[in-house]
Design a protein around this motif. Sequence first.
Motif, PDB file in Angstrom:
ATOM      1  N   SER A 346       0.799  -1.214   0.069  1.00 27.71           N
ATOM      2  CA  SER A 346      -0.001   0.002  -0.125  1.00 27.71           C
ATOM      3  C   SER A 346       0.787   1.203  -0.067  1.00 27.71           C
ATOM      4  O   SER A 346       0.809   2.128  -0.830  1.00 27.71           O
ATOM      5  CB  SER A 346      -0.994   0.039   1.284  1.00 27.71           C
ATOM      6  OG  SER A 346      -1.984  -0.689   1.138  1.00 27.71           O
ATOM      7  N   ARG A 347       1.723   1.228   1.006  1.00 20.51           N
ATOM      8  CA  ARG A 347       2.810   2.210   0.930  1.00 20.51           C
ATOM      9  C   ARG A 347       3.517   2.438  -0.467  1.00 20.51           C
ATOM     10  O   ARG A 347       3.547   3.702  -0.788  1.00 20.51           O
ATOM     11  CB  ARG A 347       3.822   2.144   2.075  1.00 20.51           C
ATOM     12  CG  ARG A 347       4.325   3.349   2.717  1.00 20.51           C
ATOM     13  CD  ARG A 347       5.386   3.000   3.884  1.00 20.51           C
ATOM     14  NE  ARG A 347       5.006   1.828   4.595  1.00 20.51           N
ATOM     15  CZ  ARG A 347       5.762   0.539   4.756  1.00 20.51           C
ATOM     16  NH1 ARG A 347       6.948   0.494   4.092  1.00 20.51           N
ATOM     17  NH2 ARG A 347       5.606  -0.154   5.641  1.00 20.51           N
ATOM     18  N   ALA A 348       3.837   1.514  -1.091  1.00 19.04           N
ATOM     19  CA  ALA A 348       4.545   1.578  -2.150  1.00 19.04           C
ATOM     20  C   ALA A 348       3.737   2.064  -3.458  1.00 19.04           C
ATOM     21  O   ALA A 348       4.140   2.941  -4.163  1.00 19.04           O
ATOM     22  CB  ALA A 348       4.934   0.260  -2.738  1.00 19.04           C
ATOM     23  N   ARG A 349       2.362   1.726  -3.221  1.00 18.83           N
ATOM     24  CA  ARG A 349       1.371   2.408  -4.286  1.00 18.83           C
ATOM     25  C   ARG A 349       1.022   3.914  -4.054  1.00 18.83           C
ATOM     26  O   ARG A 349       1.078   4.605  -4.917  1.00 18.83           O
ATOM     27  CB  ARG A 349       0.152   1.520  -3.882  1.00 18.83           C
ATOM     28  CG  ARG A 349      -1.000   2.057  -4.878  1.00 18.83           C
ATOM     29  CD  ARG A 349      -0.936   1.592  -6.390  1.00 18.83           C
ATOM     30  NE  ARG A 349      -1.693   2.468  -7.338  1.00 18.83           N
ATOM     31  CZ  ARG A 349      -1.336   3.063  -8.057  1.00 18.83           C
ATOM     32  NH1 ARG A 349      -0.099   3.026  -8.499  1.00 18.83           N
ATOM     33  NH2 ARG A 349      -2.288   3.855  -8.827  1.00 18.83           N
ATOM     34  N   GLN A 350       1.121   4.042  -2.652  1.00 21.61           N
ATOM     35  CA  GLN A 350       0.834   5.739  -2.327  1.00 21.61           C
ATOM     36  C   GLN A 350       2.189   6.469  -2.731  1.00 21.61           C
ATOM     37  O   GLN A 350       1.602   7.638  -3.218  1.00 21.61           O
ATOM     38  CB  GLN A 350       0.596   5.767  -0.681  1.00 21.61           C
ATOM     39  CG  GLN A 350      -0.947   5.169  -0.575  1.00 21.61           C
ATOM     40  CD  GLN A 350      -1.372   5.424   0.834  1.00 21.61           C
ATOM     41  OE1 GLN A 350      -0.373   5.815   1.538  1.00 21.61           O
ATOM     42  NE2 GLN A 350      -2.479   4.944   1.386  1.00 21.61           N
ATOM     43  N   GLY A 351       3.343   6.010  -2.427  1.00 18.81           N
ATOM     44  CA  GLY A 351       4.506   6.733  -2.749  1.00 18.81           C
ATOM     45  C   GLY A 351       4.726   6.880  -4.229  1.00 18.81           C
ATOM     46  O   GLY A 351       4.888   7.987  -4.691  1.00 18.81           O
ATOM     47  N   HIS A 352       4.187   5.663  -4.966  1.00 18.70           N
ATOM     48  CA  HIS A 352       4.364   5.808  -6.485  1.00 18.70           C
ATOM     49  C   HIS A 352       3.477   6.902  -6.962  1.00 18.70           C
ATOM     50  O   HIS A 352       3.943   7.648  -7.771  1.00 18.70           O
ATOM     51  CB  HIS A 352       3.906   4.340  -7.052  1.00 18.70           C
ATOM     52  CG  HIS A 352       4.384   4.256  -8.402  1.00 18.70           C
ATOM     53  ND1 HIS A 352       5.645   4.168  -8.961  1.00 18.70           N
ATOM     54  CD2 HIS A 352       3.470   4.188  -9.460  1.00 18.70           C
ATOM     55  CE1 HIS A 352       5.553   4.250 -10.513  1.00 18.70           C
ATOM     56  NE2 HIS A 352       4.233   3.868 -10.489  1.00 18.70           N
TER      57      HIS A 352
END
Length: 358
Positions: A346-352
């Motif tokens: 999730s964090r990776a998706r939000q950061g991306h």
Amino acid sequence: MAEELLVTAGAGQTRQVVVGSFARFGAATPVMIAGPCSVESERQIHETADAVAAAGAHVLRGGAFKPRTSPYAFQGLGAEGLRYLRSAGRAAGLPVVTEVLDAQDVALVAEHADMLQIGARSMQNFALLRAAGRSGRPVLLKRAAGATVEEWIHAAEYILAEGNDQVVLCERGIRSFEPCTRATLDLAGAAAARQRTSLPVIADPSHATGRRDLVAPMARAAIGAGLDGVIVEVHPDPDRSVSDAAQTISTEDFARLMLSLHLPPRSSDLVHLRDAVDSLDEAIFGLIAQRMALSSHIGDLKRRHGMPVHQPAREEDILRRLAGRGQDHLTPAAVTAIWTAILAASRARQGHAARESR
Ligand code: PEP
Ligand code: MN
């Protein structure tokens, strides 16, 4: 020179005999055959089939043509019994084995049964052996009460000589001086037959002992001796069995015997369980995709409000809440590992998404 036999070629390397879609004699898991001595009624065979299938049996047995000591005793339901047996097996998902007494009935029995049984009294009925060899069906060949191991394997040779190598030998007790059991279970002879041939060998502790109380221990002994399976007589109301009541165990006792053997799940069970796991994975996939979509929206809001993507306190809350509910099948450690991965994704998706919008 010693006679060359088809049954002894490749001796010691047991060939597999496949019955129905998942009974494999000669493979690692012993094959459990269970059912009444005789098919007595449509209801009796259906009830037995359902119970033994639920307990994990691989094959359903039931006699339609019965070899009785007295011509006045119940001789079996014949063709009607074959139909009941087949429909009970189909309903319970089990292949069926039944005895054929007469060469003239081989085609009829082969039409209804997945495996033909040649009974102890017919072991040297050579016309019957040849007909079974030509039937296209696997054959369960019982040892006659008065036959040596050599005579038994020569009887099997009659079937192989017709081009049918799908033969399983069955030790069902031999005549001895000892009257405390109906016959004497010759496990050593069975193990010797297994070494001497390439055929799987099973034991029939019901006919060998004639005693209900000895069926489970002798079944375990047969498997302990490395045999390829067991055939046992089971009835929903054993005392009311029209034949062989004294040696017939209840469906409950059969279930207890199965539990005591700790066999791996039947391959059909494995297929069902894997199907169920595959549909759960589909559902989990959909839920995680929905969670990721929500999380992307949250990422948008964080960005709009100038909040950092990584919020350790919120992640710890989630982990603590879910891990606290861990149980037997889903331990706290497993919960933590799974949700740590979900949160990281999730964090990776939000950061991306945040980087894309910059
Ligand atoms: C049977 O299995 O029902 C039977 C009659 O067995 P046997 O031929 O071993 O007596
Ligand atoms: Mn019987």
